[in-house]
Design an enzyme around this catalytic site. Structure first.
Site, short mmCIF file in Angstrom:
data_model
loop_
_atom_site.label_atom_id
_atom_site.label_comp_id
_atom_site.label_asym_id
_atom_site.label_seq_id
_atom_site.Cartn_x
_atom_site.Cartn_y
_atom_site.Cartn_z
N SER A 30 0.89 -1.25 -0.04
CA SER A 30 0.18 0.11 0.01
C SER A 30 0.90 1.37 -0.06
O SER A 30 1.92 1.24 0.56
CB SER A 30 -0.94 0.28 1.28
OG SER A 30 -1.58 1.23 1.62
N TYR A 44 -0.89 -0.07 10.51
CA TYR A 44 -1.32 -0.44 8.97
C TYR A 44 0.05 -0.35 8.00
O TYR A 44 0.28 -1.27 7.41
CB TYR A 44 -2.34 0.09 8.52
CG TYR A 44 -2.83 -0.25 7.25
CD1 TYR A 44 -3.49 -1.38 6.75
CD2 TYR A 44 -2.64 0.64 5.98
CE1 TYR A 44 -3.77 -1.81 5.40
CE2 TYR A 44 -3.17 0.34 4.83
CZ TYR A 44 -3.77 -0.87 4.57
OH TYR A 44 -4.07 -1.10 3.16
#
Length: 297
Positions: free
Chosen positions: A138, A150
């Protein structure tokens, strides 16, 4: 190229919705036989029914269930040619408000799950003499407010790709990572957030409303096909319009200052002097470090 992946068997984790569902559909449309994995068994069955695949609700963070997942693919199709490590949990929290249990769960799925799936699939692919793996990283790994856990997990997948590509190359398995930018339930949530002031006039998620998951899927199909022969150890950023190679030169000519012997005062002088202008912007919004902000003002 509807028959591009004829005869290939692929496991897609987290394929019950969003990007994973789009990947499963595109792979099947190009001839692949797909195991649709998602801990939401109902969603996995729905997608598998849509594409004529096999549903799996195995938990990728559990080693025994991961082995069972790969066995499901081999049992159904007689082989395992591709793995898309897409399963992941999104998590937002300021660093000082983190919940240890939430951290553990996100790391277990995003990092441990990908490691376990790669290890189990890699054994099968090595015995077969080839295969391909795509890890879903990501752009958050480059820095985004309130997602440090994350972001750390997605950075780990990039590192996993670079290193494991070296090991797998000798056994004919390619490993690449992608950073997809598409409108999903996760990004819909992020769109509603107040982001920190940016040094750019273009917001980090600008234009994402016009980027459905289906526009990302061809990159995954390409990377799992023979058309991507020779492409391994790479990290690609893709929004359905622009595909970019993320540069990773570990031996680049980094800005530096040399001294025969360093002490704290000497380091302070270096960072106040020649290195000050070389400090790097950080975060997807390219925020400048305070010393550079003061210089610009």
């Amino acid at each position: 190229m509807t028959g591009l992946l004829d005869g290939r068997a692929v496991v897609v984790t987290g394929a019950g919705r969003g990007l994973g569902r789009a990947y499963a559909h595109d792979l099947a449309a190009h001839g692949a036989r797909v195991v649709v994995n998602d801990v939401d068994a109902a969603e996995a069955r729905t997608v598998a029914g849509e594409i004529g695949g096999v549903a799996s609700s195995h938990d990728v963070s559990d080693p025994a269930q991961v082995d069972a997942l790969m066995s499901t693919c081999v049992g159904a199709y007689g082989r395992l040619d591709g793995l898309v490590n897409n399963a992941g949990l999104y998590h937002e929290a300021l660093p000082w408000e983190e919940d240890p249990a939430a951290i553990r769960r996100v790391v277990s799925v995003n990092v441990l799950g990908s490691l376990l799936c790669q290890a189990a699939a890699g054994k099968v692919m090595r015995e077969q003499g080839g295969g391909a793996i795509v890890n879903a990283s990501s752009g958050g790994m480059f820095g985004f407010p309130a997602v440090s856990t994350y972001a750390a997990t997605k950075g780990a997948l990039a590192a996993l790709t670079y290193s494991s590509a070296l090991d797998f190359e000798s056994v004919g398995v390619r490993v690449n990572a992608i950073s997809p930018m598409a409108l999903t339930r996760m990004t819909e949530h992020a769109l509603g957030r107040d982001l920190a002031p940016s040094t750019s006039d273009k917001p980090p998620l600008a234009g994402i409303e016009d980027k459905p998951p289906e526009r990302i899927a061809p990159l995954v199909t390409f990377l799992l096909s023979d058309l991507a022969d020779g492409i391994t150890g790479q990290f690609f950023r893709f929004d359905g319009h622009r595909v970019s190679v993320v540069t990773t030169n570990a031996f680049a000519d980094h800005p530096s200052v040399v001294s025969d012997q360093w002490d704290v005062a000497g380091l302070a002088d270096a960072f106040r002097g020649p290195l000050a202008a070389k400090l790097q912007p950080y975060g997807v919004e390219r925020r400048l470090p305070p010393p550079l902000r003061r210089r610009i003002r």
